[in-house]
Scaffold this motif. Structure first.
Motif, PDB file in Angstrom:
ATOM      1  N   GLN A 376      46.155  48.302  50.851  1.00 35.23           N
ATOM      2  CA  GLN A 376      46.960  47.218  50.296  1.00 35.23           C
ATOM      3  C   GLN A 376      46.129  45.925  50.212  1.00 35.23           C
ATOM      4  O   GLN A 376      46.190  45.197  49.221  1.00 35.23           O
ATOM      5  N   ALA A 377      45.327  45.690  51.262  1.00 36.34           N
ATOM      6  CA  ALA A 377      44.489  44.493  51.255  1.00 36.34           C
ATOM      7  C   ALA A 377      43.414  44.579  50.177  1.00 36.34           C
ATOM      8  O   ALA A 377      43.090  43.581  49.525  1.00 36.34           O
ATOM      9  N   ASP A 378      42.861  45.772  49.982  1.00 34.09           N
ATOM     10  CA  ASP A 378      41.843  45.957  48.938  1.00 34.09           C
ATOM     11  C   ASP A 378      42.417  45.698  47.551  1.00 34.09           C
ATOM     12  O   ASP A 378      41.759  45.102  46.693  1.00 34.09           O
ATOM     13  N   GLU A 379      43.625  46.148  47.323  1.00 27.77           N
ATOM     14  CA  GLU A 379      44.272  45.908  46.030  1.00 27.77           C
ATOM     15  C   GLU A 379      44.391  44.418  45.763  1.00 27.77           C
ATOM     16  O   GLU A 379      44.084  43.931  44.662  1.00 27.77           O
ATOM     17  N   ALA A 380      44.832  43.703  46.791  1.00 29.43           N
ATOM     18  CA  ALA A 380      45.006  42.258  46.615  1.00 29.43           C
ATOM     19  C   ALA A 380      43.660  41.574  46.392  1.00 29.43           C
ATOM     20  O   ALA A 380      43.533  40.670  45.553  1.00 29.43           O
ATOM     21  N   GLU A 381      42.627  42.008  47.154  1.00 32.31           N
ATOM     22  CA  GLU A 381      41.304  41.392  47.003  1.00 32.31           C
ATOM     23  C   GLU A 381      40.724  41.684  45.621  1.00 32.31           C
ATOM     24  O   GLU A 381      40.116  40.806  44.990  1.00 32.31           O
ATOM     25  N   ARG A 382      40.901  42.918  45.147  1.00 32.69           N
ATOM     26  CA  ARG A 382      40.362  43.252  43.831  1.00 32.69           C
ATOM     27  C   ARG A 382      41.011  42.393  42.739  1.00 32.69           C
ATOM     28  O   ARG A 382      40.329  41.929  41.827  1.00 32.69           O
ATOM     29  N   GLN A 383      42.287  42.190  42.835  1.00 37.97           N
ATOM     30  CA  GLN A 383      42.956  41.342  41.846  1.00 37.97           C
ATOM     31  C   GLN A 383      42.429  39.923  41.891  1.00 37.97           C
ATOM     32  O   GLN A 383      42.232  39.280  40.839  1.00 37.97           O
ATOM     33  N   ALA A 384      42.175  39.419  43.110  1.00 33.78           N
ATOM     34  CA  ALA A 384      41.660  38.052  43.235  1.00 33.78           C
ATOM     35  C   ALA A 384      40.257  37.937  42.638  1.00 33.78           C
ATOM     36  O   ALA A 384      39.946  36.966  41.923  1.00 33.78           O
ATOM     37  N   ILE A 385      39.378  38.928  42.899  1.00 31.98           N
ATOM     38  CA  ILE A 385      38.018  38.880  42.348  1.00 31.98           C
ATOM     39  C   ILE A 385      38.060  39.034  40.835  1.00 31.98           C
ATOM     40  O   ILE A 385      37.279  38.396  40.107  1.00 31.98           O
ATOM     41  N   ALA A 386      38.971  39.867  40.326  1.00 30.07           N
ATOM     42  CA  ALA A 386      39.100  40.031  38.877  1.00 30.07           C
ATOM     43  C   ALA A 386      39.417  38.693  38.209  1.00 30.07           C
ATOM     44  O   ALA A 386      38.893  38.378  37.126  1.00 30.07           O
ATOM     45  N   GLY A 387      40.245  37.910  38.874  1.00 30.49           N
ATOM     46  CA  GLY A 387      40.546  36.586  38.338  1.00 30.49           C
ATOM     47  C   GLY A 387      39.328  35.678  38.324  1.00 30.49           C
ATOM     48  O   GLY A 387      39.105  34.924  37.361  1.00 30.49           O
ATOM     49  N   ILE A 389      36.165  36.706  38.148  1.00 31.85           N
ATOM     50  CA  ILE A 389      35.239  37.193  37.109  1.00 31.85           C
ATOM     51  C   ILE A 389      35.721  36.748  35.732  1.00 31.85           C
ATOM     52  O   ILE A 389      34.933  36.338  34.874  1.00 31.85           O
ATOM     53  N   ALA A 390      37.025  36.816  35.518  1.00 29.51           N
ATOM     54  CA  ALA A 390      37.575  36.354  34.244  1.00 29.51           C
ATOM     55  C   ALA A 390      37.309  34.870  34.028  1.00 29.51           C
ATOM     56  O   ALA A 390      37.183  34.406  32.876  1.00 29.51           O
ATOM     57  N   GLY A 391      37.179  34.143  35.134  1.00 25.70           N
ATOM     58  CA  GLY A 391      36.891  32.718  35.041  1.00 25.70           C
ATOM     59  C   GLY A 391      35.418  32.392  34.925  1.00 25.70           C
ATOM     60  O   GLY A 391      35.043  31.211  34.928  1.00 25.70           O
ATOM     61  N   GLY A 392      34.555  33.424  34.865  1.00 29.14           N
ATOM     62  CA  GLY A 392      33.135  33.195  34.642  1.00 29.14           C
ATOM     63  C   GLY A 392      32.235  33.468  35.830  1.00 29.14           C
ATOM     64  O   GLY A 392      31.024  33.218  35.764  1.00 29.14           O
TER      65      GLY A 392
END
Length: 607
Positions: A376-387, A389-392
């Motif tokens: 569950q923590a990995d899912e949340a962390e991956r979403q945060a990093i994806a954001g 990366i999308a920001g540059g």
């Protein structure tokens, strides 16, 4: 003893043993007795000196205080040696079974004991491992007292009753006749010397003994290693005589195949942890179910085992060598229709499974919950990093972390694409190249082979892992002829890996040391800031023969109010981000290392 020297010595000793096995066995027993002669001679000397001091105290009236001190010193050293010589066995593992609850098993054991001429078994225990063994407990100086047979429940669930007979006969074979007595004696000698060396206190006498064991230990290990390997062949022959050579060969082949199934089944159990909050109620039943299934991977596992060379760290000959000695082919046994567990254990099987399941739950439930929570923590962390990366964001660490989380959570195809994104911006990231190659192989894409080899070319430590993944992939794909050219390079890489591990885990006077760089010294100082209990710490870099990067070596002393082992653990945990390291407490035995490091410029981190 260097690995090459040990291998040469083993080769020469094997020729000597083959020429005259009885004479060689006597030489090994005499070699074992040499250690006793030295220890008991020293014990007699210390005891005599203690008695002499007591006699002087009684017969003279001067210098009594000095004589009392000397008597205490000699007496304590004598006691330490006696205590070290007394081998204490840990409490027996497993579930004890009795003849009245498992009569079929005990009938089999007695039948095989009579057929092999083996010793009486005093205790039979079922364990949760894919293994079997007869262990002789010894509390006296020379002789064993009780024979205990350990049988793994997974092993009983993986073999036919006839194959279990072969395994038990093999174990009896280790303790049959003259070579059986030698085997038991050599086993106890090896056990005792390891314990003596571990229990010796610091001091001059102990230092002299350690020097003796530094010479005697490797020498006796080589002599006894050769005997132990020959006794594996002899135990196989005892079993072949008792149950038939074909059944013995089938048992060897079945164990090799079922061991792979066993490991895979447990991996599949744990693969469920991220997906479901509750672990399976009876994991042992789940794992045991794979042993009677049709699995084409059995032949793959057998082929791989047949291609292995002898391991200098394993007294067992290879599967191919053992089959050749039995004059039997490597034909895979027929699919297992009925395992030995139920007919041999009878009414005790269900409670034994329940016991091991409960034992597993006691150990695993918390780990399982942690695995699930981590997902569950990995899912949340991956979403945060994806954001990000999308920001540059383009840092290597962020991109690699996103790819690693994708591998843990998503499909291999998605993970391969994520690692490719790392390499697009950071082409020297060999760890990402390796993971991308592995993901491609998981999807059945041969392009992963070149990526694994390229990653290993850039980072030598990845080489054995690359070859293992390639061989496993090709064998799983039913392409053994394409896998064959990788067998020899894999074995060489594994030998280099083992040499690197051995080198990294020890240090002696031949170590090549050099000063820390200013940046590394500054980083180490920052990393250990706040670690309690450190009185002094000196560090240096050690150039390695079997690794690309140097190793950090440090010698420390702990403050009086702190436990040195706890301080060492805290230092290692704090310093690990700086790279591979080995840490030792400052002592008389290691003064040479402290003096060498101390003479290097800027070696003092804490003083």
């Amino acid at each position: 003893m260097p690995d090459a020297r040990f291998d040469q010595m083993i080769a020469a000793l094997e020729q000597s043993a083959a020429h005259n096995s009885s004479a060689y066995r006597r030489r090994v027993v005499l070699a074992g007795l040499l250690g006793y002669v030295v220890i008991l001679g020293l014990l007699a000397l210390l005891t005599g000196l203690t008695i002499a001091m007591i006699v002087l105290m009684v017969t003279t009236r001067t210098g009594i205080a000095a004589e009392v001190k000397m008597a205490i010193v000699f007496g304590l050293l004598s006691f330490a040696l006696i205590k070290a010589l007394w081998v204490t066995a840990p409490p027996p593992e497993g579930v004890r079974v009795e003849p009245d609850t498992a009569p079929a098993l005990f009938d089999m054991i007695e039948r095989i004991r009579a057929a092999t001429g083996g010793s009486v078994i005093h205790d039979v225990r079922i364990i949760d491992q894919m293994n079997a063994a007869i262990v002789q407990d010894s509390g006296s100086l020379f002789l064993g007292a009780r024979n205990r047979l350990y049988l793994g429940l997974p092993l009983l669930s993986a073999l036919s009753p006839a194959e279990v007979e072969a395994v038990i006969a093999h174990e009896f074979g280790h303790f049959v006749g003259d070579h059986g007595h030698a085997s038991g004696f050599v086993y106890r000698v090896r056990q005792r010397w390891a314990q003596v060396e571990e229990r010796l206190p610091d001091g001059i006498v102990a230092g002299l003994l350690r020097r003796f064991f530094g010479w005697y230990g490797p020498w006796f290990a080589a002599y006894s290693f050769t005997l132990a390997r020959r006794q594996e062949y002899e135990a196989d022959q005892v079993a072949a005589t008792a149950v038939g050579p074909r059944i013995m060969a089938d048992a060897l082949l079945r164990v090799a195949a079922q061991a792979g199934r066993f490991d895979t089944a447990w991996r599949l159990v744990w693969d469920q942890a991220p997906l479901r909050p509750d672990p399976p109620r009876s994991p042992l039943t789940t794992v045991a179910s794979v042993f009677t299934e049709d699995d084409p991977a059995d032949q793959t596992m057998i082929d791989r085992e047949l291609g292995r060379s002898a391991d200098r760290h394993d007294t067992h000959p290879t599967l191919a060598q053992r089959l050749a000695a039995l004059s039997q082919s490597a034909d895979l046994p027929a699919r297992l229709q009925k395992t030995a567990a139920e007919p041999l254990l009878g009414e005790t099987l269900a409670p034994i499974i329940t016991h091991f399941d409960e034992q597993w739950h006691d150990w695993a439930d918390a780990l399982w919950a942690d695995e699930h929570a981590q997902r569950q923590a990995d899912e949340a962390e991956r979403q945060a990093i994806a954001g990000q990366i999308a920001g540059g964001a383009t840092s290597r660490d962020q991109l690699y972390r996103y790819a690693a989380l994708t591998e843990a959570i998503d499909t291999p195809q998605s993970a391969a694409q994520a690692y490719a994104a790392v390499l697009a911006l950071h082409p020297n990231a060999n760890d990402a190249r390796f993971r991308q190659g592995d993901m491609l192989l998981t999807t059945g894409d041969d392009a992963g082979i070149d990526l694994l080899l390229a990653a290993a070319d850039g980072e030598r430590a990845l080489l054995p892992h690359a070859y293992r993944h390639i061989v496993d992939y090709l064998l799983r794909s039913g392409r053994p002829e394409e896998a064959a050219p990788y067998f020899a390079p894999l074995e060489q890489a594994e030998r280099m890996e083992e040499a690197a591990r051995h080198e990294a885990n020890g240090i002696d006077e031949t170590a090549r040391l050099r000063p820390l760089s200013p940046d590394l010294r500054e980083r180490l100082t920052a990393l250990i800031d706040g670690v309690p209990g450190v009185a002094t710490l000196h560090a240096a870099l050690r150039d390695m023969d079997h690794a690309d990067a140097p190793q950090i070596v440090f010698v420390f002393s702990a403050r009086k109010e702190h436990v040195a082992t706890q301080v060492l653990d805290a230092l290692i945990e704090a310093m690990l981000p700086a790279g591979d390291l080995i840490g030792l407490e400052r002592s008389f035995k290691r003064r040479w290392l402290f003096n060498r490091i101390r003479r290097l410029p800027d070696s003092s981190i804490v003083n």
